[in-house]
Every structure is written in structure tokens, then in C-alpha cells.
Design an enzyme around this catalytic site. Structure first.
Site, mmCIF file in Angstrom:
data_model
loop_
_atom_site.group_PDB
_atom_site.id
_atom_site.type_symbol
_atom_site.label_atom_id
_atom_site.label_comp_id
_atom_site.label_asym_id
_atom_site.label_seq_id
_atom_site.Cartn_x
_atom_site.Cartn_y
_atom_site.Cartn_z
ATOM 1 N N ARG A 252 16.113 -9.718 8.641
ATOM 2 C CA ARG A 252 15.585 -8.672 8.961
ATOM 3 C C ARG A 252 15.185 -9.118 10.516
ATOM 4 N NH1 ARG A 252 13.623 -4.111 6.477
ATOM 5 N NH2 ARG A 252 14.335 -5.271 4.746
ATOM 6 N N ARG B 148 3.666 -13.982 6.062
ATOM 7 C CA ARG B 148 4.298 -13.189 5.241
ATOM 8 C C ARG B 148 5.774 -12.932 5.619
ATOM 9 N NH1 ARG B 148 1.596 -7.660 3.743
ATOM 10 N NH2 ARG B 148 -0.083 -8.751 3.625
ATOM 11 N N GLU C 113 1.715 -7.690 -0.770
ATOM 12 C CA GLU C 113 2.801 -6.807 -1.490
ATOM 13 C C GLU C 113 4.006 -7.817 -1.447
ATOM 14 O OE1 GLU C 113 6.663 -4.776 0.004
ATOM 15 O OE2 GLU C 113 4.879 -4.088 1.335
ATOM 16 N N SER D 214 8.778 -4.096 -3.348
ATOM 17 C CA SER D 214 9.058 -2.748 -3.069
ATOM 18 C C SER D 214 10.163 -2.026 -3.980
ATOM 19 C CB SER D 214 9.192 -2.411 -1.552
ATOM 20 O OG SER D 214 9.302 -0.979 -1.569
ATOM 21 N N ARG E 250 7.109 -15.021 -0.870
ATOM 22 C CA ARG E 250 6.001 -14.511 -0.961
ATOM 23 C C ARG E 250 5.311 -14.595 -2.196
ATOM 24 N NH1 ARG E 250 5.436 -8.372 2.127
ATOM 25 N NH2 ARG E 250 6.433 -9.117 4.235
#
Length: 425
Positions: free
Chosen positions: A206, A214, A348, A351, A399
């Protein structure tokens, strides 16, 4: 020649050959003590200078962190803290001589990352990777036992999997290619292929300039997709079952190692994870609904989950469609989506969503997000030949593991970290 014995396996009265790094040296007038460590344990080597002058000369030249091969007899030594034994050498070979190390335990994070191969000589840090090896195997076994098919998807593609700008472009012969942000489109292809259940533990990329604890530009994730679902709860049920199993097995198999090496008294959560809508999440927070959560919101919701529900996990559901990817299904007559997140200890980690399988709606969603459907023809054709209702999730393993081990950053559980400002070592 005596074959190598791992230090954890040496026993009193054995004649052994141990090989490893010089962990510490204590050179006194008539005696030299050297601590040698391998990947399993440490042992004390004791050289009496008057009795072994030839070996003493060799040991005088050894520097910390050099690698050595030492043969000798293991004897009982009750005063030695390392298992009550020591090795009296008969032979010693210096395999490589180490210079003074450029880092120590007090060095800054970035300097430690510059010399990551030295930083990882720390026994505690090595333990993270030993444990993660076992946990990855537990995860994989759960999916195999539950009839999921594992596939290794391509990491070079002709298109952006998310349709956005956060992709790395690379030269691919006479054209351009992208490094995949996720296997999202490929795992949906697997549903069209009739696989039914899909999983992959693989690398994602990414191109996001985020300098946080994170984020990484290259990371490992668990990706899952399932077909013939009723709604997103089927997906959440599967991930929750897997995580509860993983925690239970972690306690059963690694509790002592985690306590000995990491100083954590690990106790597995056994209760189900609370599920609340995004709207209710903001009510709990006592602030207006912004349509999405920021890091501070996530931390506070996890604190509430621990206090109110005795859970380290909390599901957040029904995010607005405008905040989710184009392939996320929208509730009928609503601006809300079938998307969800899973929060764990303030972050988080997942997802996921029920996907949109109607090709005409997918094209409309793309246009609404500023994506040209013609550029995604490779993807949309999956849905023109029959595809079941499906959904899935992605779990960021770094994470998750960083929070499981109570560590401050994904860097701590990444072998070689990649970020916006780091491409080496």
C-alpha cells in the site's frame, strides 16, 4: 568429529560440540568465562588458563558476538545459573570475529532497524517470531479443518485492486503493472470459480505515506472469502470462531513460553465479541457520528468494550456506503453498507463486508467512486457468468500480533519493516 548439539539438549557427562554466538566474556587472572548462545539456549564455557594455556590463547582473542564452535565435556556446576552446568572445552574454533556492535538495547528504533539482523539477536525478539510461526500454523490448520481452500494469488496485477491511488507502479516489460494492495479481486474470482471458501496468508502493498505505529507499505494479511451467505454476520461468525480457537490454542501451547520469554501471563478470551452499529458506537463515545472512526475513537471503544463487555474485541457494523469500497454491498433503501470492522486492544485489525454481486450495481458504484468500469473489465466479467452471494474479510496480522504481545508498533513483529522512508535492509 563430534556433531553439533543444540544447547538446550546438552546433559551432564556428555561430550558435545556447541556452536553459536559469544554472548558475554568475563576474563579473569587465571580463568575465562564465556557465555555462548544458540537459537535454543545459553551455556557457560569455563577455561582454566594454567591447565589449558593453548585454548586460553584462543579464548583471549574472542570478541563479543563472534561465532564459535566449541567441543568439550559437560560437567555439573551447581553455582552456574544457566542450568547448573558448564562446558569444559577441549577444542575451540573461532568461526567469525565480530567488530564492536553499532547498536545496543538503548539505541533508537530507527538505528535498530538499520541493523535489524543484529537487533534480532535479542532472545526476546526472536521469541516473537517463534511464537508467530506456531500461531500462523494454528490459523492455517483451522481453515483447512473447516474446508477452506488456500490459494497463492498474484502480487503483480494489471489493475488497482481498490481502484484508488495508493498503489505501487512497476515496470513490467513494455507496460506498467501494480503491486497488489490486497487479493480482494482474486478471492472474489475464487467465489465465481465455485471454491466456496477461500483463504490466503500473503503479502500486500500500500503506497500510503503514513508514519504511524500501525501502518506499513508492505505487510502480511490473512484474507478470507466465503460464498452463499445470508448476511455479513456469517463472515463475522467465521472470523470470531477462528480467533477464539487461536487464542485457546495459544494459551494451551505457548502460555509458558510467552511467560518465560515475554513476561506476559497470557489468558485466552473465551467470551463472544460484542457487536454494535457505528451509530451506537458514537452514542457510546458521546460524540456526533462522523461516518467513520479515527484512532482515538478506536482506542476509546476498546476501553469501553473491556469495561462493559469484558472483551478485548468489538465489532463495529453498518458503516456508510460512501466510506467503504465500491464492492461493498449497500442495504436496500439505505445509505448504510454491509461493511464491518473488528477492533482489538485499541486498533482496527479487520475490515470486511458482504460483497455486491450484481454487475450493474457494481458498475454504478464504480462510477460513484470515480472509477471507470472499462478499466475494471477484468473484474466485472467475473459477475457475468453466475456468482453466488459472498463476503469476506482481511486481518492485518502484524497489527494483531503486536497487540497480542503488548508491543507498541507493527515494526516489532515485522522481520524487515517497509515504510515510506525505509527500503533497507
Amino acid at each position: 568429529m563430534v556433531k553439533r548439539t543444540l544447547i538446550k539438549d546438552v546433559q551432564p557427562c556428555d561430550v558435545v560440540n556447541v556452536r553459536g554466538f559469544v554472548d558475554a566474556i568475563r576474563n579473569q587472572k587465571n580463568i575465562i568465562f564465556i557465555i555462548v548462545r544458540d537459537e535454543t539456549a545459553k551455556i557457560q564455557i569455563t577455561v582454566f588458563k594454567p591447565e589449558l594455556p593453548r585454548l586460553a590463547d584462543v579464548f583471549e582473542k574472542i570478541t563479543p558476538e563472534s561465532t564459535v564452535s566449541i567441543t568439550g565435556k559437560v560437567v555439573t556446576a551447581p553455582n552456574v545459573k544457566l542450568g547448573g552446568i558448564e562446558l569444559i572445552p577441549t577444542e575451540c574454533q573461532i568461526l567469525s570475529t565480530a567488530k564492536l556492535l553499532p547498536i545496543d538495547k538503548d539505541s533508537g528504533v530507527e538505528l535498530q532497524l538499520d541493523y535489524r539482523w543484529l537487533d534480532l539477536r535479542d532472545r526476546k525478539k526472536t521469541a516473537y517470531f517463534k511464537i508467530m510461526t506456531g500461531l500462523n500454523q494454528i490459523i492455517r490448520q483451522w481453515f483447512v479443518d473447516n474446508d477452506f481452500i488456500e490459494c497463492m494469488t498474484p502480487k503483480l496485477t494489471a489493475f488497482s485492486s481498490e481502484g484508488g491511488a495508493e498503489v505501487f507502479k512497476v515496470d513490467y516489460f513494455d507496460t506498467k503493472a501494480y503491486l497488489t494492495q490486497s487479493p480482494q479481486l482474486f478471492k472474489q474470482m475464487a467465489m465465481s470459480a465455485g471454491f466456496g471458501k477461500f483463504f490466503e496468508i500473503g503479502t500486500c502493498y500500500r503506497a500510503e505515506k503514513s508514519f504511524t505505529s500501525r501502518h506499513a507499505t508492505e505487510f502480511f494479511a490473512l484474507d478470507v472469502e466465503m460464498a452463499f451467505l445470508d448476511d455479513e454476520n456469517d463472515v463475522m461468525d467465521a472470523e470470531e470462531a477462528m480467533l477464539l480457537y487461536l487464542l485457546k490454542e495459544t494459551e494451551a501451547k505457548y502460555k509458558q513460553l510467552i511467560k518465560d520469554e515475554l513476561g506476559i501471563d497470557f489468558v485466552a478470551q473465551t467470551s463472544k465479541f460484542p457487536r454494535i452499529t457505528l451509530e451506537d458506537a458514537f452514542k457510546l463515545l458521546g460524540v456526533p457520528n462522523k461516518g467513520d472512526l479515527d484512532p482515538d475513537n478506536e482506542k476509546e471503544l476498546c476501553r469501553i468494550a473491556r469495561e462493559k463487555y469484558q472483551s478485548d474485541f468489538i465489532w463495529i457494523t453498518k458503516f456508510p456506503s460512501k466510506t467503504r469500497a465500491f464492492y461493498t454491498k449497500q442495504y436496500k433503501d439505505s445509505k448504510l453498507s454491509h461493511g464491518f470492522d473488528l477492533l482489538y486492544r485499541g486498533v482496527e485489525i479487520t475490515s470486511g463486508a458482504l460483497r455486491e454481486e450484481r454487475v450493474d450495481v457494481l458498475r454504478e458504484n464504480m462510477l460513484a467512486k470515480g472509477i471507470n468500469p472499462n478499466d475494471m473489465r477484468f473484474y466485472t466479467q467475473f459477475f457475468e457468468y453466475g456468482v453466488p452471494p459472498h463476503g469476506g474479510f482481511a486481518l492485518g496480522l502484524a497489527r494483531f500480533y503486536s497487540k497480542l504481545f503488548e508491543l507498541p508498533s507493527v515494526k516489532d513483529v515485522t522481520f524487515l519493516f517497509r515504510g515510506p522512508a525505509r527500503l533497507t535492509p
